[in-house]
Design a protein around this motif. Structure first.
Motif, mmCIF file in Angstrom:
data_model
loop_
_atom_site.group_PDB
_atom_site.id
_atom_site.type_symbol
_atom_site.label_atom_id
_atom_site.label_comp_id
_atom_site.label_asym_id
_atom_site.label_seq_id
_atom_site.Cartn_x
_atom_site.Cartn_y
_atom_site.Cartn_z
ATOM 1 N N ARG A 1 0.823 -1.217 0.000
ATOM 2 C CA ARG A 1 0.000 0.000 0.000
ATOM 3 C C ARG A 1 0.855 1.264 0.000
ATOM 4 N N HIS A 2 1.978 1.205 0.667
ATOM 5 C CA HIS A 2 2.889 2.349 0.683
ATOM 6 C C HIS A 2 3.640 2.453 -0.641
ATOM 7 N N HIS A 3 4.086 1.323 -1.143
ATOM 8 C CA HIS A 3 4.834 1.315 -2.405
ATOM 9 C C HIS A 3 3.982 1.887 -3.540
ATOM 10 N N GLU A 4 2.762 1.428 -3.617
ATOM 11 C CA GLU A 4 1.876 1.871 -4.694
ATOM 12 C C GLU A 4 1.583 3.368 -4.597
ATOM 13 N N LYS A 5 1.414 3.841 -3.395
ATOM 14 C CA LYS A 5 1.010 5.234 -3.195
ATOM 15 C C LYS A 5 2.168 6.214 -3.352
ATOM 16 N N TYR A 6 3.398 5.783 -2.972
ATOM 17 C CA TYR A 6 4.461 6.772 -2.826
ATOM 18 C C TYR A 6 5.689 6.599 -3.727
ATOM 19 N N LEU A 7 6.071 5.369 -4.064
ATOM 20 C CA LEU A 7 7.405 5.185 -4.652
ATOM 21 C C LEU A 7 7.597 5.939 -5.969
ATOM 22 N N ARG A 8 6.644 5.912 -6.862
ATOM 23 C CA ARG A 8 6.803 6.645 -8.123
ATOM 24 C C ARG A 8 6.921 8.147 -7.870
ATOM 25 N N ARG A 9 6.129 8.656 -6.939
ATOM 26 C CA ARG A 9 6.186 10.093 -6.630
ATOM 27 C C ARG A 9 7.529 10.472 -6.005
ATOM 28 N N ILE A 10 8.063 9.582 -5.180
ATOM 29 C CA ILE A 10 9.375 9.831 -4.575
ATOM 30 C C ILE A 10 10.455 9.815 -5.645
ATOM 31 N N THR A 11 10.407 8.825 -6.533
ATOM 32 C CA THR A 11 11.409 8.702 -7.589
ATOM 33 C C THR A 11 11.407 9.923 -8.497
ATOM 34 N N GLY A 12 10.229 10.388 -8.891
ATOM 35 C CA GLY A 12 10.126 11.518 -9.814
ATOM 36 C C GLY A 12 10.238 12.878 -9.159
ATOM 37 N N LEU A 13 10.433 12.901 -7.855
ATOM 38 C CA LEU A 13 10.584 14.131 -7.071
ATOM 39 C C LEU A 13 9.272 14.926 -7.000
ATOM 40 N N ASP A 14 8.163 14.232 -7.203
ATOM 41 C CA ASP A 14 6.864 14.874 -7.008
ATOM 42 C C ASP A 14 6.538 14.973 -5.526
ATOM 43 N N LEU A 15 7.242 14.192 -4.715
ATOM 44 C CA LEU A 15 7.067 14.211 -3.270
ATOM 45 C C LEU A 15 8.444 14.223 -2.630
ATOM 46 N N LEU A 16 8.773 15.319 -1.941
ATOM 47 C CA LEU A 16 10.055 15.401 -1.251
ATOM 48 C C LEU A 16 9.864 15.017 0.210
ATOM 49 N N GLY A 17 10.816 14.273 0.720
ATOM 50 C CA GLY A 17 10.631 13.745 2.063
ATOM 51 C C GLY A 17 11.844 13.806 2.947
ATOM 52 N N CYS A 18 11.637 13.392 4.194
ATOM 53 C CA CYS A 18 12.668 13.441 5.237
ATOM 54 C C CYS A 18 12.752 12.082 5.934
ATOM 55 N N PHE A 19 13.851 11.888 6.599
ATOM 56 C CA PHE A 19 14.100 10.693 7.398
ATOM 57 C C PHE A 19 14.330 11.187 8.820
ATOM 58 N N ALA A 20 13.273 11.168 9.633
ATOM 59 C CA ALA A 20 13.319 11.825 10.946
ATOM 60 C C ALA A 20 13.590 10.810 12.047
ATOM 61 N N MET A 21 14.846 10.497 12.234
ATOM 62 C CA MET A 21 15.246 9.556 13.273
ATOM 63 C C MET A 21 15.935 10.276 14.434
ATOM 64 N N THR A 22 17.027 10.964 14.170
ATOM 65 C CA THR A 22 17.847 11.563 15.217
ATOM 66 C C THR A 22 17.067 12.574 16.049
ATOM 67 N N GLU A 23 17.246 12.513 17.368
ATOM 68 C CA GLU A 23 16.635 13.482 18.279
ATOM 69 C C GLU A 23 17.713 14.252 19.027
ATOM 70 N N HIS A 24 17.296 15.357 19.578
ATOM 71 C CA HIS A 24 18.243 16.214 20.294
ATOM 72 C C HIS A 24 18.967 15.436 21.396
ATOM 73 N N GLY A 25 18.241 14.580 22.078
ATOM 74 C CA GLY A 25 18.838 13.845 23.191
ATOM 75 C C GLY A 25 19.266 12.430 22.850
ATOM 76 N N HIS A 26 18.952 11.964 21.645
ATOM 77 C CA HIS A 26 19.288 10.590 21.265
ATOM 78 C C HIS A 26 19.714 10.545 19.802
ATOM 79 N N GLY A 27 21.010 10.300 19.588
ATOM 80 C CA GLY A 27 21.516 10.161 18.235
ATOM 81 C C GLY A 27 21.766 8.696 17.938
ATOM 82 N N SER A 28 22.893 8.178 18.404
ATOM 83 C CA SER A 28 23.228 6.781 18.146
ATOM 84 C C SER A 28 22.297 5.816 18.887
#
Length: 626
Positions: free
Chosen positions: A116-143
């Motif tokens: 469901r995620h692949h169908e909805k997003y991957l083509r848009r991500i590839t073509g840059l129609d949808l720009l995104g972020c990877f929000a993992m690191t926090e101020h108090g927790h990196g590694s």
């Protein structure tokens, strides 16, 4: 050897390896593009230029190379990583922003999501129609990702994403400050009052260019480098997202809040999820390697033309004719070749394992990726600084490329995994032999595991030591350039160090505190990780020479490999002397051999860096024109 004629193209053929065709295509495209040096740009102009270049990349087929063909991808994971690495020759801000968009953000959707995620997003991500972020690191927790504090609480069919305090603010998030619309947010999943560990959720952060309701976005501001990347901070005030926002390949929550997962252990599930995301770590290592090649190409060209001081006969001496200058550049070139071949092996292993590898092979791959990334990025930092010094004051001018390379690669040692933490991950895998318990063991669980096991396979290995002892009495000329001696010496060092760590942890933890046991042995643990990677790198170099079809190129690479091995031994002479692997006389002979190899390889310095095939427009600098 000085009369050996080697064409740079023959070296490039060995370096380009399995994805040579793709690399040729990328170089050809780069040659057609106008390179715009960002040196004189302010932050906003630099960000705008990088986004424009990202859009140009999106018009090629390379961003989707690693995605499933069912969603417009190429199904070529190795080719995808290779194309990202090639960006390391140019503006590293573009490489990082591309890595965030297609590697981290798109990779998380691909590898942690389902159809469901692949169908909805991957083509848009590839073509840059949808720009995104990877929000993992926090101020108090990196590694320490496992203890992130952002929460995702299931409530009436939705997840409520919340930042409970300042330490949970997502920080240093690429694409967040300016361009990102959707973020993969890593948060503690809570359902039915029970916390089930860190999971990934798709959360809108901008709607029509403005922060989404409940989302606060701020700019990290000017950094030491990579200012073409819009790093930002994200916080969430009870932001509601649908149940389908959970990337649910490894776990799901039903409409009634029931949690389910094919992986019973929370720890194992966490490590499995993170293990799928190692592509970013591998890409960073490859890009750092290419930035290092660029710096060395500049420094060698400058060293061949810049003259300094006169011989008694009246001629000025070019810098590269000085042993001290050769000592700066040639061992670094040798190590760069060695790390390149280790990187090539790593990319090939990831590609061949596919999306669902056996668990032990996956753990071994994660460990190798961690170790190669750590050693390669440290090497980049050291070598680019050395290249700057080798170019004197000219190397300090922004127009001459090296300051930007130095600034942009500096953070590589701490993002996509802090190098010190990564080497501990390598040692952990070695100590537990990548057994099934690996994913369930915390650092201190590892200490207990080692203490409880006989681990004779770690402590009692002797095959390498026997070879080292057999060759100990041979003449220096017979040993110093003997590849078997190099390989067995590296292997013996690794076995001895790892066995020492195991014994030390077993002894220290007996009736004691596992934290103290590990903390007191941390220097030893880090050495175990480092010498293991050194051995893998040397073996990769030897394997690459065996694949070389050009006899002259192979002969030259044999001597470069000698220099890599002997320079490594020279740098660790204290350990080899303390542990009886070198006599004082042979230790001195190693130094002499490094000197003679530098002199022997000096006539080939230019062809060695030309073999890197750095696109010519990325070597245009005033210091090379004078």
């Amino acid at each position: 050897m000085p009369d050996l004629e080697v064409e740079a193209e023959a070296l490039t053929a060995v370096l380009d390896g399995r994805w040579a065709g793709l690399k040729r295509e990328v170089r050809a495209q780069i040659a057609e593009e106008k390179f715009r040096d960002p040196t004189e740009l302010d932050t906003e102009a630099h960000r705008a230029q990088v986004l424009e270049q990202l859009q140009a990349l999106a018009r090629t087929d390379r961003p989707g190379l690693g995605y499933d063909p069912a969603y417009g991808g190429g199904g070529d994971v190795g080719g995808s990583l290779t194309s990202f690495e090639m960006l390391g020759f140019g503006d590293l801000s573009l490489m990082v922003k591309a890595g965030v968009q297609w590697g981290l953000f798109g990779g998380a959707v691909q590898l942690l999501g389902t159809e469901r995620h692949h169908e909805k997003y991957l083509r848009r991500i590839t073509g840059l129609d949808l720009l995104g972020c990877f929000a993992m690191t926090e101020h108090g927790h990196g590694s320490d990702v496992q203890h992130l504090r952002t929460t995702a609480t299931f409530d009436h069919g939705e997840f409520v994403i919340n930042t409970p305090d300042e330490s949970a603010v997502k920080e240093y998030i690429g694409n967040a400050a300016r361009d990102g619309e959707l973020a993969v947010v890593f948060a503690q999943l809570i359902t039915g009052g029970e916390t089930r560990g860190v999971h990934a959720f798709l959360v809108p952060i901008r709607i029509d260019g403005r922060p989404a309701p409940g989302v606060t976005i701020s700019d990290c501001g000017l950094k030491a480098g990579l200012n073409g990347v819009d790093n930002g901070r994200l916080s969430f005030d009870h932001v509601r997202v649908p149940r389908e926002a959970l990337l649910n390949r490894f776990a799901d929550v039903a409409e009634d809040g029931t949690y389910s997962s094919p992986i019973e252990s929370d720890n194992r599930r966490f490590f499995t999820m993170l293990g799928t995301l190692i592509r970013g770590r591998i890409s960073v290592a490859g890009s750092a390697g290419n930035a290092t090649k660029r710096a060395l190409a500049v420094a060698v060209r400058y060293g061949e033309r810049r003259r300094q001081f006169f011989k008694p006969g009246g001629d000025e001496v070019v810098l590269l004719d000085y042993l001290a200058h050769q000592r700066k550049l040639l061992p670094a070139i040798a190590k760069t070749y060695a790390l390149h071949f280790a990187q090539e092996e790593l990319v090939g292993k990831l590609h061949d394992l596919g999306t669902e590898p056996p668990e032990q092979e996956q753990r071994e791959l994660e460990s190798r990726a961690a170790g190669v990334k750590a050693i390669t990025t440290w090497h980049a930092t050291e070598t680019i600084q050395m290249a700057r010094e080798a170019c004197g004051g000219a190397g300090y001018l922004s127009e001459n490329l090296l300051p930007a390379l130095k600034a942009d690669t500096d953070v590589f040692t701490t993002f996509e995994g802090d190098n010190t933490v990564l080497l501990q991950l390598v040692a952990k895998g070695l100590l537990t032999s990548y057994k099934d318990q690996f994913a369930d063991l915390s650092t201190f669980g590892t200490v207990r595991f080692v203490a409880e096991q006989i681990v004779e396979t770690v402590i009692e290995r002797t095959s390498a030591r026997k070879v080292v002892e057999r060759l100990a009495s041979a003449n220096d000329d017979d040993v110093l350039f003997n590849r078997e001696w190099h390989l067995k010496l590296f292997e013996d060092r690794e076995e001895h160090v790892l066995g020492g760590v195991a014994r030390r942890l077993r002894k220290a933890v007996d009736g004691g505190d596992p934290f103290e046991a590990f903390n007191n042995a941390q220097d030893h643990v880090l050495r175990a990780g480092r010498v293991h990677v050194d051995r893998l790198v040397l073996e990769a170099f030897v394997a690459a020479i065996a694949r070389c079809a050009d006899p002259a190129a192979a002969a030259l690479l044999e001597r470069v490999c000698d220099l890599y091995a002997l320079a490594n031994i020279e740098a660790d002479r204290a350990w080899f002397l303390e542990h009886g692997r070198l006599t004082s006389a042979r230790s001195k002979a190693v130094v002499s051999a490094v000197n003679s190899l530098c002199a022997e390889l000096r006539p080939h310095a230019r062809v060695l860096v030309d073999g890197f095939a750095v696109p010519s427009q990325f070597l245009r600098a005033p210091l090379l024109d004078s």
